[in-house]
Design an enzyme around this catalytic site. Structure first.
Site, short mmCIF file in Angstrom:
data_model
loop_
_atom_site.label_atom_id
_atom_site.label_comp_id
_atom_site.label_asym_id
_atom_site.label_seq_id
_atom_site.Cartn_x
_atom_site.Cartn_y
_atom_site.Cartn_z
N ASP A 112 0.86 -1.19 0.00
CA ASP A 112 0.00 0.00 0.00
C ASP A 112 0.89 1.23 0.00
OD1 ASP A 112 -2.07 -1.76 0.29
OD2 ASP A 112 -2.73 -1.04 2.24
N ASN A 120 -3.47 13.39 -2.82
CA ASN A 120 -4.67 13.88 -3.50
C ASN A 120 -5.19 15.16 -2.86
OD1 ASN A 120 -4.90 11.89 -5.51
ND2 ASN A 120 -5.90 10.48 -4.10
N HIS A 125 -6.13 15.32 -7.67
CA HIS A 125 -6.20 13.94 -8.15
C HIS A 125 -5.34 13.71 -9.40
CE1 HIS A 125 -9.21 12.34 -5.38
NE2 HIS A 125 -9.77 13.55 -5.42
N ASP A 129 -2.80 10.69 -9.70
CA ASP A 129 -2.73 9.74 -10.82
C ASP A 129 -1.30 9.63 -11.35
OD1 ASP A 129 -5.43 9.35 -10.57
OD2 ASP A 129 -5.97 10.55 -12.33
N GLU A 155 -4.98 2.54 -3.81
CA GLU A 155 -3.53 2.63 -3.74
C GLU A 155 -2.93 1.32 -3.25
OE1 GLU A 155 -5.15 4.53 0.11
OE2 GLU A 155 -5.66 4.57 -2.01
#
Length: 237
Positions: A112, A120, A125, A129, A155
């Site tokens: 993770d 974010n 965002h 990305d 994630e």
């Protein structure tokens, strides 16, 4: 060219045979013998055979390519380009059965990203990305050709390692972890950040259930997070 496309081309070739054969049947219904029909209108049969073959084979190629494209969309994550959870779990079940049948080793690495929500929240965002895609590419660079790498959550990622011992899986996971923590990612002009990840690794135990295998990998990841993040934890039993 994929097997799907080749199959569709073959089907197209078989369908193309229907035109000259169909015309021959019509001629026979009208009392004309097959040999006489072919001899008298040979050019017509050549025209129908070649024309229908090219048309149906071309159509088969087109359909095959479209099916390949749809299949790729169905099994890959649209952002990162790696496999999605549904495909990963299906393959994992297959590899578990193979490991049981052939008594071969199978390892699983899960990780993770650490504090990804803050990326974010702080940078948007689009930047998030970019981070996901960049780290995914770094991880892929460390994998073997037959390893299966998938995004299984926002994630969250998993890597299935067939025919791999846990010590080898540990080395691979550590290389990926260091590629994250030692290289920054450009977020905006003049702004770079480092995003780390918490890793867990396990080896499949004979006759272990699919659910328990995944559960142990998750437990290893949680142990890394509880130990301060940006760590690798292995569960050997």
């Amino acid at each position: 060219m994929s097997n799907v496309t080749i199959t569709r081309i073959k089907q197209g070739i078989l369908l193309s045979l229907g035109f000259p054969i169909g015309w021959l049947c019509i001629e026979m219904i009208h009392g004309i013998s097959p040999i006489e029909s072919i001899m008298s209108t040979s050019s017509l049969y050549v025209y129908m055979s070649v024309g229908s073959l090219l048309a149906f084979a071309g159509f088969g190629w087109f359909i095959g390519r479209k099916e390949d494209y749809i299949l790729q969309l169905a099994i890959h994550d649209s952002l990162t380009g790696i496999f999605n959870r549904r495909y990963f779990e299906a393959r994992l079940e297959e590899e578990i059965l193979r490991a049981q049948r052939d008594n071969i080793s199978l390892c699983l690495i899960s990780f993770d990203l650490d504090r990804f929500k803050s990326v974010n929240d702080n940078y948007g965002h689009a930047s998030g990305d970019r981070v996901l895609k960049t780290l995914t590419d770094r991880a892929k660079a460390q994998l073997r050709k037959h390893d299966v790498f998938a995004r299984v959550g926002g994630e969250e990622f998993s890597i299935m390692l067939p025919n791999c011992q846990l010590d080898d899986a540990e080395q691979m996971a550590e290389r990926i972890r260091l590629s994250f923590s030692r290289q920054s990612i450009v977020i905006t002009k003049g702004k770079s950040i480092v995003v780390t990840a918490s890793f867990g690794g396990v080896k499949y135990q004979y006759k272990e259930s699919f659910e328990n295998f995944l559960k142990r990998a998750d437990e290893a990841v949680y142990a890394s997070k509880n130990d301060g993040r940006n760590k690798l934890t292995l569960i050997r039993s």
